[in-house]
Design a protein around this motif. Structure first.
Motif, PDB file in Angstrom:
ATOM      1  N   UNK A  25       0.807  -1.213   0.000  1.00  0.00           N
ATOM      2  CA  UNK A  25       0.000   0.000   0.000  1.00  0.00           C
ATOM      3  C   UNK A  25       0.840   1.262   0.000  1.00  0.00           C
ATOM      4  N   UNK A  26       1.779   1.352   0.934  1.00  0.00           N
ATOM      5  CA  UNK A  26       2.531   2.588   1.114  1.00  0.00           C
ATOM      6  C   UNK A  26       3.797   2.289   1.905  1.00  0.00           C
ATOM      7  N   UNK A  27       4.812   3.103   1.720  1.00  0.00           N
ATOM      8  CA  UNK A  27       6.053   2.961   2.479  1.00  0.00           C
ATOM      9  C   UNK A  27       6.028   3.906   3.674  1.00  0.00           C
ATOM     10  N   UNK A  28       6.491   3.406   4.799  1.00  0.00           N
ATOM     11  CA  UNK A  28       6.491   4.148   6.057  1.00  0.00           C
ATOM     12  C   UNK A  28       7.942   4.370   6.475  1.00  0.00           C
ATOM     13  N   UNK A  29       8.515   5.552   6.194  1.00  0.00           N
ATOM     14  CA  UNK A  29       9.941   5.774   6.441  1.00  0.00           C
ATOM     15  C   UNK A  29      10.262   5.889   7.926  1.00  0.00           C
ATOM     16  N   UNK A  30      11.487   5.543   8.265  1.00  0.00           N
ATOM     17  CA  UNK A  30      11.997   5.728   9.619  1.00  0.00           C
ATOM     18  C   UNK A  30      12.488   7.165   9.773  1.00  0.00           C
ATOM     19  N   UNK A  31      12.100   7.813  10.885  1.00  0.00           N
ATOM     20  CA  UNK A  31      12.527   9.177  11.141  1.00  0.00           C
ATOM     21  C   UNK A  31      13.176   9.252  12.521  1.00  0.00           C
ATOM     22  N   UNK A  32      13.903  10.329  12.727  1.00  0.00           N
ATOM     23  CA  UNK A  32      14.563  10.582  14.006  1.00  0.00           C
ATOM     24  C   UNK A  32      13.669  11.490  14.848  1.00  0.00           C
ATOM     25  N   UNK A  33      13.494  11.136  16.118  1.00  0.00           N
ATOM     26  CA  UNK A  33      12.699  11.944  17.042  1.00  0.00           C
ATOM     27  C   UNK A  33      13.667  12.633  18.005  1.00  0.00           C
ATOM     28  N   UNK A  34      13.631  13.961  18.030  1.00  0.00           N
ATOM     29  CA  UNK A  34      14.526  14.721  18.899  1.00  0.00           C
ATOM     30  C   UNK A  34      13.697  15.705  19.727  1.00  0.00           C
TER      31      UNK A  34
ATOM     32  N   UNK B   2      18.103   3.967   4.422  1.00  0.00           N
ATOM     33  CA  UNK B   2      17.242   4.226   5.576  1.00  0.00           C
ATOM     34  C   UNK B   2      16.198   3.114   5.662  1.00  0.00           C
ATOM     35  N   UNK B   3      16.037   2.503   6.828  1.00  0.00           N
ATOM     36  CA  UNK B   3      15.024   1.437   6.944  1.00  0.00           C
ATOM     37  C   UNK B   3      13.623   1.968   6.635  1.00  0.00           C
ATOM     38  N   UNK B   4      12.908   1.254   5.810  1.00  0.00           N
ATOM     39  CA  UNK B   4      11.539   1.618   5.448  1.00  0.00           C
ATOM     40  C   UNK B   4      10.617   0.446   5.768  1.00  0.00           C
ATOM     41  N   UNK B   5       9.568   0.729   6.489  1.00  0.00           N
ATOM     42  CA  UNK B   5       8.564  -0.294   6.787  1.00  0.00           C
ATOM     43  C   UNK B   5       7.488  -0.239   5.708  1.00  0.00           C
TER      44      UNK B   5
ATOM     45  N   UNK C 107       8.005   6.867  24.518  1.00  0.00           N
ATOM     46  CA  UNK C 107       9.291   7.184  23.898  1.00  0.00           C
ATOM     47  C   UNK C 107       9.399   8.686  23.627  1.00  0.00           C
ATOM     48  N   UNK C 108       8.317   9.303  23.117  1.00  0.00           N
ATOM     49  CA  UNK C 108       8.325  10.744  22.876  1.00  0.00           C
ATOM     50  C   UNK C 108       8.548  11.523  24.169  1.00  0.00           C
ATOM     51  N   UNK C 109       7.894  11.075  25.242  1.00  0.00           N
ATOM     52  CA  UNK C 109       8.022  11.778  26.524  1.00  0.00           C
ATOM     53  C   UNK C 109       9.466  11.766  27.020  1.00  0.00           C
ATOM     54  N   UNK C 110      10.140  10.626  26.854  1.00  0.00           N
ATOM     55  CA  UNK C 110      11.526  10.531  27.298  1.00  0.00           C
ATOM     56  C   UNK C 110      12.452  11.360  26.420  1.00  0.00           C
ATOM     57  N   UNK C 111      12.141  11.427  25.120  1.00  0.00           N
ATOM     58  CA  UNK C 111      12.916  12.299  24.233  1.00  0.00           C
ATOM     59  C   UNK C 111      12.721  13.750  24.657  1.00  0.00           C
ATOM     60  N   UNK C 112      11.481  14.141  24.918  1.00  0.00           N
ATOM     61  CA  UNK C 112      11.185  15.516  25.323  1.00  0.00           C
ATOM     62  C   UNK C 112      11.885  15.863  26.632  1.00  0.00           C
ATOM     63  N   UNK C 113      12.045  14.865  27.504  1.00  0.00           N
ATOM     64  CA  UNK C 113      12.698  15.095  28.796  1.00  0.00           C
ATOM     65  C   UNK C 113      14.210  15.165  28.681  1.00  0.00           C
ATOM     66  N   UNK C 114      14.737  14.966  27.483  1.00  0.00           N
ATOM     67  CA  UNK C 114      16.172  15.082  27.270  1.00  0.00           C
ATOM     68  C   UNK C 114      16.962  13.825  27.568  1.00  0.00           C
ATOM     69  N   UNK C 115      16.250  12.675  27.674  1.00  0.00           N
ATOM     70  CA  UNK C 115      16.939  11.441  28.019  1.00  0.00           C
ATOM     71  C   UNK C 115      17.653  10.817  26.819  1.00  0.00           C
ATOM     72  N   UNK C 116      17.325  11.271  25.622  1.00  0.00           N
ATOM     73  CA  UNK C 116      17.978  10.736  24.437  1.00  0.00           C
ATOM     74  C   UNK C 116      17.165  11.045  23.191  1.00  0.00           C
ATOM     75  N   UNK C 117      17.538  10.423  22.074  1.00  0.00           N
ATOM     76  CA  UNK C 117      16.806  10.544  20.814  1.00  0.00           C
ATOM     77  C   UNK C 117      16.253   9.164  20.470  1.00  0.00           C
ATOM     78  N   UNK C 118      15.388   9.102  19.459  1.00  0.00           N
ATOM     79  CA  UNK C 118      14.766   7.822  19.112  1.00  0.00           C
ATOM     80  C   UNK C 118      14.560   7.722  17.612  1.00  0.00           C
ATOM     81  N   UNK C 119      14.477   6.489  17.142  1.00  0.00           N
ATOM     82  CA  UNK C 119      14.049   6.212  15.779  1.00  0.00           C
ATOM     83  C   UNK C 119      12.649   5.620  15.844  1.00  0.00           C
ATOM     84  N   UNK C 120      11.823   5.970  14.861  1.00  0.00           N
ATOM     85  CA  UNK C 120      10.468   5.429  14.827  1.00  0.00           C
ATOM     86  C   UNK C 120       9.935   5.500  13.405  1.00  0.00           C
ATOM     87  N   UNK C 121       9.038   4.599  13.035  1.00  0.00           N
ATOM     88  CA  UNK C 121       8.374   4.733  11.738  1.00  0.00           C
ATOM     89  C   UNK C 121       7.432   5.935  11.781  1.00  0.00           C
ATOM     90  N   UNK C 122       7.379   6.682  10.690  1.00  0.00           N
ATOM     91  CA  UNK C 122       6.587   7.916  10.653  1.00  0.00           C
ATOM     92  C   UNK C 122       5.121   7.660  10.998  1.00  0.00           C
TER      93      UNK C 122
END
Length: 317
Positions: free
Chosen positions: A166-175, A269-272, A233-248
């Protein structure tokens, strides 16, 4: 001997018109042909069905009973045809869908809303599960269609299930929203070798994406937190604990205090890949066909967010 339903209908016409001749004229038969069919029906019934008189025919009790049944059968057949017309026109029917959690929280609601608006009389139910349980739901015929996913290193394969990409779901960086990472554009993952990472816990496929991507970039990720869902995962990124990868697709409900940064497309780049699966050889019902078309149209309308097959897809930052 079994009664011939076509002869029962002919008997009902004779009762309605009052004579064999009038019924024959109305149905464009010869009187002799109608008379012959009635003799066969009486032989099947083993009883006299009507008596001839100068002004027509009079039904016997047996004939009247068969005419009543014939009219009932005709009504049931008309109702059956009406049901089929309603199903083919998506004015009735039901549909059972399977989906995985991130699709259920993002792509699927849009499709369900559009489908319900176009076909409000079709009843739709959804079962959410992980990929392997969705496979079983399809094989056990508990769902008719299922949204599935695959990566290059983890393809979805089953000899009994057909899939459509159906569609490709790219991996993005969450900061974090305050981070300077990605301010000038897509990020080369190797530049984040010293970063700390938020990872999905419990052997989640996205944890495999992070490990493989970092190793391909020449480093092992320094894990600071194991998250059990994407909001955590977003909450921990927002708190400055690190960055994350996630499918868009998993980041439809994005926090205000995080940003999404695309990865440098010059580096693999990994694509789901998001798939639609159905049991091989299963003939699609009108409801299935209608839902498939709605899903395809929704996926095609999302190239800016999720990317077309074979493309990375852009992400607003």
């Amino acid at each position: 001997m079994e009664l011939d339903v076509r002869r029962l209908f002919l008997l009902a016409e004779i009762a309605e018109y009052g004579s064999l001749t009038a019924a024959a004229e109305a149905m464009m038969y010869t009187t002799s042909a109608v008379s012959q069919q009635m003799r066969r029906l009486e032989a099947e019934a083993g009883q006299t069905l009507f008596e001839r008189h100068a002004r027509g025919v009079v039904l016997t009790d047996a004939g009247a009973a068969l005419v009543a049944r014939a009219r009932s059968i005709r009504r049931e057949l008309a109702g059956a045809q009406s049901d089929l017309d309603a199903l083919s026109g998506l004015r009735a029917g039901s549909l059972r869908i399977g989906s995985f959690p991130t699709a259920s929280a993002s792509l699927l609601p849009l499709v369900l809303t559009q489908f319900a608006r176009a076909h409000p009389a079709v009843s739709v139910s959804v079962k959410s599960a992980l990929r392997d349980p969705l496979r079983e739901l399809l094989l056990m015929r508990e769902v008719e269609l299922a949204l599935l996913w695959e990566y290059d290193w983890s393809p979805f394969t089953d000899e009994e299930i057909d899939t459509e990409r159906l569609v490709d779901d790219p991996t993005v960086l969450v900061v974090a929203g305050s981070s300077d990472v990605g301010r000038s554009g897509p990020v080369d993952l190797s530049s984040l070798a010293a970063a700390r990472w938020i990872i999905r816990a419990d052997g989640h496929p996205v944890a495999d994406v992070l490990t493989r991507s970092c190793h391909a970039a020449g480093f092992a990720p320094d894990i600071s937190y194991d998250a059990h869902d994407y909001q955590e995962a977003q909450a921990m990124v927002a708190a400055g604990l690190g960055v994350a990868l996630a499918p868009r697709l998993s980041l439809t409900n994005l926090r205000d205090d995080v940003r999404l940064v695309p990865l440098d497309p010059r580096i693999p780049v990994p694509v789901r890949r998001i798939l639609l699966g159905q049991l091989k050889g299963r003939k699609s019902t009108p409801a299935m066909l209608g839902f498939q078309q709605t899903l395809r149209e929704a996926a095609k309308a999302m190239p800016q967010t999720f990317g077309r097959p074979g493309q990375l897809g852009s992400v607003n930052i």
